[in-house]
Design a protein around this motif. Structure first.
Motif, mmCIF file in Angstrom:
data_model
loop_
_atom_site.group_PDB
_atom_site.id
_atom_site.type_symbol
_atom_site.label_atom_id
_atom_site.label_comp_id
_atom_site.label_asym_id
_atom_site.label_seq_id
_atom_site.Cartn_x
_atom_site.Cartn_y
_atom_site.Cartn_z
ATOM 1 N N LEU A 510 30.433 -56.845 -78.167
ATOM 2 C CA LEU A 510 29.960 -58.162 -79.253
ATOM 3 C C LEU A 510 30.876 -57.933 -80.145
ATOM 4 C CD1 LEU A 510 26.099 -57.728 -79.090
ATOM 5 C CD2 LEU A 510 27.652 -58.748 -77.469
ATOM 6 N N THR A 511 31.535 -58.845 -80.535
ATOM 7 C CA THR A 511 32.138 -58.997 -81.851
ATOM 8 C C THR A 511 31.626 -59.658 -82.584
ATOM 9 O OG1 THR A 511 33.505 -60.943 -81.059
ATOM 10 C CG2 THR A 511 34.428 -58.905 -80.303
ATOM 11 N N ALA A 512 30.594 -60.398 -82.545
ATOM 12 C CA ALA A 512 29.652 -61.031 -83.565
ATOM 13 C C ALA A 512 28.239 -61.037 -83.021
ATOM 14 C CB ALA A 512 30.237 -62.663 -83.445
ATOM 15 N N PRO A 513 27.129 -61.156 -83.945
ATOM 16 C CA PRO A 513 25.824 -61.142 -83.641
ATOM 17 C C PRO A 513 25.543 -62.157 -82.524
ATOM 18 C CG PRO A 513 25.898 -61.275 -86.008
ATOM 19 C CD PRO A 513 27.341 -61.452 -85.432
ATOM 20 N N VAL A 514 24.658 -61.974 -81.677
ATOM 21 C CA VAL A 514 24.143 -62.632 -80.485
ATOM 22 C C VAL A 514 22.920 -62.853 -80.493
ATOM 23 C CG1 VAL A 514 24.057 -62.429 -77.834
ATOM 24 C CG2 VAL A 514 26.218 -61.702 -78.863
ATOM 25 N N ALA A 515 22.566 -63.942 -80.447
ATOM 26 C CA ALA A 515 20.822 -64.669 -80.351
ATOM 27 C C ALA A 515 20.462 -64.873 -78.961
ATOM 28 C CB ALA A 515 20.683 -65.636 -81.414
ATOM 29 N N VAL A 516 19.739 -64.419 -78.632
ATOM 30 C CA VAL A 516 19.249 -64.779 -77.064
ATOM 31 C C VAL A 516 17.967 -65.547 -77.205
ATOM 32 C CG1 VAL A 516 18.428 -63.946 -74.651
ATOM 33 C CG2 VAL A 516 20.403 -62.891 -76.009
ATOM 34 N N GLY A 517 17.597 -66.680 -76.740
ATOM 35 C CA GLY A 517 16.664 -67.524 -76.741
ATOM 36 C C GLY A 517 15.417 -67.056 -75.834
ATOM 37 N N LEU A 518 14.202 -66.610 -76.269
ATOM 38 C CA LEU A 518 12.987 -66.296 -75.269
ATOM 39 C C LEU A 518 12.234 -67.312 -74.813
ATOM 40 C CD1 LEU A 518 12.755 -62.672 -76.676
ATOM 41 C CD2 LEU A 518 14.148 -63.251 -74.680
ATOM 42 N N HIS A 519 11.024 -67.124 -75.316
ATOM 43 C CA HIS A 519 9.829 -68.209 -74.755
ATOM 44 C C HIS A 519 9.838 -69.248 -75.896
ATOM 45 C CE1 HIS A 519 8.882 -64.573 -73.060
ATOM 46 N NE2 HIS A 519 7.990 -65.348 -72.081
ATOM 47 N N ALA A 520 9.797 -70.555 -75.395
ATOM 48 C CA ALA A 520 9.270 -71.663 -75.855
ATOM 49 C C ALA A 520 7.535 -71.433 -76.185
ATOM 50 C CB ALA A 520 9.437 -73.036 -75.449
ATOM 51 N N THR A 521 7.198 -71.527 -77.371
ATOM 52 C CA THR A 521 5.734 -71.266 -77.691
ATOM 53 C C THR A 521 5.026 -72.451 -78.526
ATOM 54 O OG1 THR A 521 6.051 -70.079 -79.727
ATOM 55 C CG2 THR A 521 6.141 -68.889 -77.579
ATOM 56 N N ARG A 522 3.865 -72.384 -78.453
ATOM 57 C CA ARG A 522 2.976 -72.958 -79.511
ATOM 58 C C ARG A 522 1.857 -72.078 -79.978
ATOM 59 N NH1 ARG A 522 6.524 -76.031 -79.013
ATOM 60 N NH2 ARG A 522 6.492 -78.329 -78.606
ATOM 61 N N LEU A 523 2.201 -71.056 -80.565
ATOM 62 C CA LEU A 523 1.273 -69.790 -80.987
ATOM 63 C C LEU A 523 0.858 -70.071 -82.475
ATOM 64 C CD1 LEU A 523 2.969 -66.928 -79.513
ATOM 65 C CD2 LEU A 523 0.881 -67.955 -78.406
ATOM 66 N N PRO A 524 -0.329 -70.119 -82.509
ATOM 67 C CA PRO A 524 -0.886 -70.159 -84.097
ATOM 68 C C PRO A 524 -0.957 -68.691 -84.674
ATOM 69 C CG PRO A 524 -3.016 -70.119 -82.491
ATOM 70 C CD PRO A 524 -1.708 -70.238 -81.546
ATOM 71 N N LEU A 525 -0.083 -68.615 -85.679
ATOM 72 C CA LEU A 525 -0.243 -67.591 -86.700
ATOM 73 C C LEU A 525 -1.257 -67.328 -87.551
ATOM 74 C CD1 LEU A 525 3.859 -67.900 -86.935
ATOM 75 C CD2 LEU A 525 2.417 -66.545 -85.243
ATOM 76 N N THR A 526 -1.725 -66.290 -87.754
ATOM 77 C CA THR A 526 -2.721 -65.803 -88.845
ATOM 78 C C THR A 526 -2.280 -64.709 -89.802
ATOM 79 O OG1 THR A 526 -3.832 -63.895 -87.743
ATOM 80 C CG2 THR A 526 -4.257 -66.286 -86.945
#
Length: 723
Positions: A510-526
């Motif tokens: 890695l020569t630069a940061p790498v972002a890996v997409g994971l789950h698509a969600t609809r999670l309510p945050l509390t």
């Protein structure tokens, strides 16, 4: 063609082939049944009796009567009358008309228990993926008709489908005139599909005469009783409801009928759909028999077959699988006719034959899912398990690399597809869907098969396995990777795992940061929501910095970047080994999480080898673990030379339970994983005696959505010669 050529698979499109003809489906299924028979358990049973999977059974004959076979198999039947003669080895002929739940000793092993999850459609990562247009039906043969294990087996070589995000319905394909022509899906397939919101249909296959088809089976299927009812339609609904799947795919390819038989068949379909609709069941009709009663594959929805889809009284079948003989013109006309009938054109599946050539198949994609205009109809894949079957190396890693290419494309990134070279990967035209909508949510990146079983990073069974019902809800988009440097390899890897059989591995310089997409969600945050990450630096990798991405807004449009907010954690530093880190999300209370990701930055110049073993999002409020099962018992066993085949059952505890796991307790105190199921019964095919122990001890634990274990229920099996 109005008739299939003898010896030619009728599902082959009548186009010039540039490759050798594949073996006929019948030959393949017959060979599979013979292999299954050769591997049958040759043991002495302590619980005797003829094994039936429901209904009237005619056992295979010839030679001495074998001991009872304790292994449960997926169920299959003839509608009523059985073939002449005797079945081949490993095959049992059964009549569906005589089936009842009470007569089915394998019922507990064949019943799916995971409810059908609700899905949503996130903003697609590819600008060409359409929302609300073409979907996919997939016809898959997971094993032979006879001898297909109910709950998995001791091999990692299995079609462990994971790309559920693009599929609307899955058909449990199979059947033959020598085994049975009505197939019920096995429970692990249904449980895995339901967890991802995918319906699973059983298969009614009335074979062509060239493959042993007999018109009396069609007449049996559509027979009316004295009151005018269709008893087999009612029996099919009862089977689907009892076993827990979602309807039937009806494929009438036995020629020789007349218009009266066609009329009765249409009445049967209407009765089947009407009886099942109240329970959410569906019916898909295959384009074969037409209104004359003869078999004439149209490759279209037209005047000859429209009455099996929609007639003047209303809907007959929920969808139609259009035979391979379609052309761009016939599909366009089919879609237009569906709309004139008041139906969606996307309730038609255009057959795409991938059995022999997979992504090398010649397909006129613009006739189905054109790039520059609305989709014409849906896609109907025939035998996409080619991604496993064509491989020389059929290890789990090799299979998933091939399967990812099939569904995502050569780039292995749905947001950045490679130039199209003939294959139009589903991820580039069909919007993915997700079921991640509620807390708690957990994923250990378990695909439902593996070379070993891991718990907390430790091997608790070194035996290969497949149990698809234990599969996690995996990321639907594999893999969306954002970086300004070279793209690393991102794979599901089977060399190490935190829990189950696999983990997510990021591997590369890695020569630069790498972002890996994971789950698509609809999670309510509390205010008490947290995200836990279990991760490790694999041997040979440099230290990394790890961040977690949470998006509380959706992308601006298809193909646009996901607006993540990044939360830093201390990455795995000086040495390898699993660690757990927690990110508090309370600052986003009242918002909704739309997507999750990780971002890795190398802290050195060498290669990165970073594993993600588990991800969970939950509230920290005090909660109880799952309640323990009860009434664990040995229902039947067979022993020989210090080895036993065992059937266990137990009573499921109330409350939310993801699945159950079965362990063997050894005399030295060690626990060995034996298998798992979403149900409440499990067959163990080969329990090996430990030294001169007097009894084998088993325990069963319930597992919740965050993989917390209940207290155990225990039972024992005494060895025959124990004093």
């Amino acid at each position: 063609m109005s008739e299939p050529d003898r010896g030619v698979d009728p599902h082959t499109a009548p186009l010039p082939r540039r490759y050798p003809a594949r073996p006929t489906r019948r030959a393949v299924l017959t060979a599979g049944a013979g292999i299954a028979a050769a591997q049958a358990w040759p043991a002495r049973a302590t619980a005797a009796g003829e094994r039936m999977a429901g209904g009237t059974a005619v056992p295979a004959t010839g030679g001495p009567t074998p001991p009872a076979d304790l292994a449960p198999y997926a169920s299959y039947w003839f509608p009523d009358s059985l073939p002449e003669g005797t079945p081949g080895p490993g095959i049992t002929w059964r009549s569906l008309s005589a089936w009842s739940p009470a007569s089915d000793p394998d019922l507990a092993h064949n019943t799916a228990t995971v409810p059908l999850a609700r899905r949503f459609t996130p903003v697609p990562p590819h600008p060409g993926a359409r929302v609300g247009q073409a979907r996919i039906s997939s016809l898959v043969s997971f094993g032979p008709t006879a001898g297909n294990p109910s709950q998995g087996s001791a091999t990692a070589d299995h079609y462990a489908l994971t790309h559920w995000a693009y599929i609307d319905e899955l058909v449990f394909w199979g059947g033959s005139s020598g085994e049975g022509i009505v197939l019920a899906p096995n429970a692990p397939v249904v449980d895995a599909a339901h967890r991802n919101g995918v319906r699973v249909l059983g298969n009614v296959f009335l074979p062509p005469v060239a493959y042993g088809g007999d018109l009396r089976w069609t007449r049996d299927l559509v027979r009316r009783d004295a009151s005018g009812r269709f008893p087999i339609a009612e029996k099919l609904v009862r089977v689907a409801r009892t076993y827990g799947f979602d309807g039937w795919f009806v494929n009438a390819e036995t020629d020789g009928g007349d218009s009266a038989l066609a009329s009765r068949t249409r009445g049967f379909l209407r009765a089947l759909r009407a009886a099942g609709a109240a329970h959410g069941l569906r019916v898909t009709w295959y384009d074969a028999m037409n209104t004359t009663g003869r078999v004439g594959w149209q490759g279209a929805l037209n005047e000859l077959n429209r009455d099996f889809f929609e007639d003047r009284f209303g809907t007959v079948a929920d969808s139609m699988f259009v035979d391979f003989r379609w052309t761009a013109r016939t599909l366009a006309e089919s879609g237009a006719l569906a709309e004139r009938l008041g139906r969606s054109r996307h309730e038609l599946w255009a057959a795409v034959d991938t059995e022999s050539r997979g992504w090398n198949a010649e397909v006129d994609w613009d006739a189905i899912v054109p790039r520059g205009r609305d989709h014409v109809v849906g896609i109907g894949f025939y035998r996409p398990e080619w991604t496993r079957n064509h491989l020389t190396d059929r290890s789990p890693g090799a299979f998933h690399r091939a399967d990812d290419r099939f569904w995502t494309g050569e780039s292995l990134d749905p947001a950045r597809p490679a130039p199209e070279s003939g294959w139009r990967a589903p991820a580039t035209v069909v919007a993915d869907r997700s079921t991640v909508t509620a807390l708690p949510f957990g994923c250990s990146f378990n695909t439902g098969h593996g070379e070993r079983w891991y718990e907390a990073g430790e091997v608790t069974s070194s035996a290969p396995w497949n149990r698809l019902g234990l599969q996690d809800v995996l990321p639907g988009r594999r893999w969306v990777v954002d970086t300004d440097g070279p793209r690393p390899s991102v794979t599901l890897d089977f060399d190490e795992a935190w829990r189950g059989g696999s983990s997510l591995l990021v591997d590369g310089v890695l020569t630069a940061p790498v972002a890996v997409g994971l789950h698509a969600t609809r999670l309510p945050l509390t205010g008490t929501t947290v995200l836990d990450l279990v991760h490790a630096r694999a041997p040979g990798g440099v230290p990394v910095t790890v961040e977690v991405g949470v998006a509380v807004r959706e992308p601006a449009g298809p193909g646009e970047p996901v607006p993540y907010t990044w939360f830093g954690i201390d990455g795995p530093g000086s040495g390898p080994g699993w660690r757990t880190d927690r990110v508090a999300l309370g600052a986003r209370a009242g918002r909704t999480s739309y997507a999750l990701a990780v971002r890795i930055t190398a802290r050195g110049t060498g290669p990165v080898r970073w594993r993600l073993g588990a991800l969970s999002v939950h509230d920290t409020a005090v909660r109880r673990g799952p309640a323990a099962p009860s009434a664990l018992r040995v229902d039947a066993s067979a022993q020989r030379d210090g080895e036993a085949s065992v059937r266990l059952s137990w009573r499921r505890a109330p409350g939310p339970i993801r699945h159950h796991e079965v362990y063997r307790l050894l005399p030295d105190g060690a626990r060995r994983f034996q298998g798992g199921t979403c149900g409440a019964a499990l067959h163990l095919p080969a329990v090996i005696r430990a030294g001169r122990e007097r009894a084998a001890t088993f325990e069963v634990r319930a597992v919740d959505e965050l993989y917390a274990l209940s207290d155990p229920a225990r039972t024992t099996l005494a060895w025959d010669d124990a004093e």
